[in-house]
Design a protein around this motif. Structure first.
Motif, PDB file in Angstrom:
ATOM      1  N   UNK A 120       0.802  -1.031   0.006  1.00  0.00           N
ATOM      2  CA  UNK A 120       0.124  -0.083  -0.073  1.00  0.00           C
ATOM      3  C   UNK A 120       0.607   1.292  -0.051  1.00  0.00           C
ATOM      4  N   UNK A 121       2.126   1.112  -0.096  1.00  0.00           N
ATOM      5  CA  UNK A 121       2.934   2.211  -0.029  1.00  0.00           C
ATOM      6  C   UNK A 121       3.038   2.898  -1.301  1.00  0.00           C
ATOM      7  N   UNK A 122       3.075   4.448  -1.314  1.00  0.00           N
ATOM      8  CA  UNK A 122       3.368   5.285  -2.449  1.00  0.00           C
ATOM      9  C   UNK A 122       4.707   6.117  -2.195  1.00  0.00           C
ATOM     10  N   UNK A 123       5.435   6.344  -2.966  1.00  0.00           N
ATOM     11  CA  UNK A 123       6.776   6.814  -2.944  1.00  0.00           C
ATOM     12  C   UNK A 123       7.254   7.671  -4.195  1.00  0.00           C
ATOM     13  N   UNK A 124       8.364   8.659  -3.990  1.00  0.00           N
ATOM     14  CA  UNK A 124       8.995   9.132  -5.128  1.00  0.00           C
ATOM     15  C   UNK A 124      10.432   9.242  -4.726  1.00  0.00           C
TER      16      UNK A 124
END
Length: 151
Positions: A120-124
């Motif tokens: 469920x992680x979002x990253x940049x």
């Protein structure tokens, strides 16, 4: 090419993608003593620190990891994971570890330096000055997982 994050999905939770799109505005680089008020920090091997100063995101936890882009890859890690795009992959994996409270050695056994798309992680991942920095978010709640690792 970096692996896709949840930002690439058609249904995106708000406001996190908006924050990640402008993440460089919310990062500060300095000495640790000057960044004690950051929401989260990452310490570098040269004594500097990177801090996250984004607005509060109710329902989400944030983590960052930073490394010097020109730092040599330790030989044992280079043999295990290769050197291509190493620090970007490393900071993404470290963010996932921090967000899921999983030790990096346990992460390596399961994922290597990959960031699984089933979590469920979002990253940049960004390149700022001489640094590679990954900012990651995960929903703050029971049952949230990063790559199948429950929080």
């Amino acid at each position: 090419m970096p692996p896709p994050s949840d930002l690439d999905r058609l249904v995106r939770p708000r406001p996190v993608p908006g924050l990640l799109a402008v993440a460089e505005r919310h990062l500060r680089i300095g000495v640790p003593a000057a960044l004690t008020d950051a929401a989260t920090r990452s310490h570098l091997d040269d004594g500097r620190c990177v801090g996250w100063y984004g607005p509060r995101t109710p329902g989400w936890r944030v983590a960052i990891d930073a490394e010097r882009a020109d730092a040599p890859v330790p030989p044992a890690l280079a043999r295990r994971f290769g050197v291509e795009d190493f620090w970007a992959r490393w900071t993404r994996a470290e963010c996932c570890c921090k967000l899921s409270n999983v030790p990096v050695a346990a992460w390596w056994r399961r994922h290597g330096l990959s960031t699984p798309a089933d979590g469920s992680a979002v990253w940049r991942t960004l390149w700022l000055a001489d640094l590679v920095v990954t900012v990651g978010f995960v929903p703050d709640g029971r049952g949230a997982a990063v790559g199948g690792c429950s929080l």
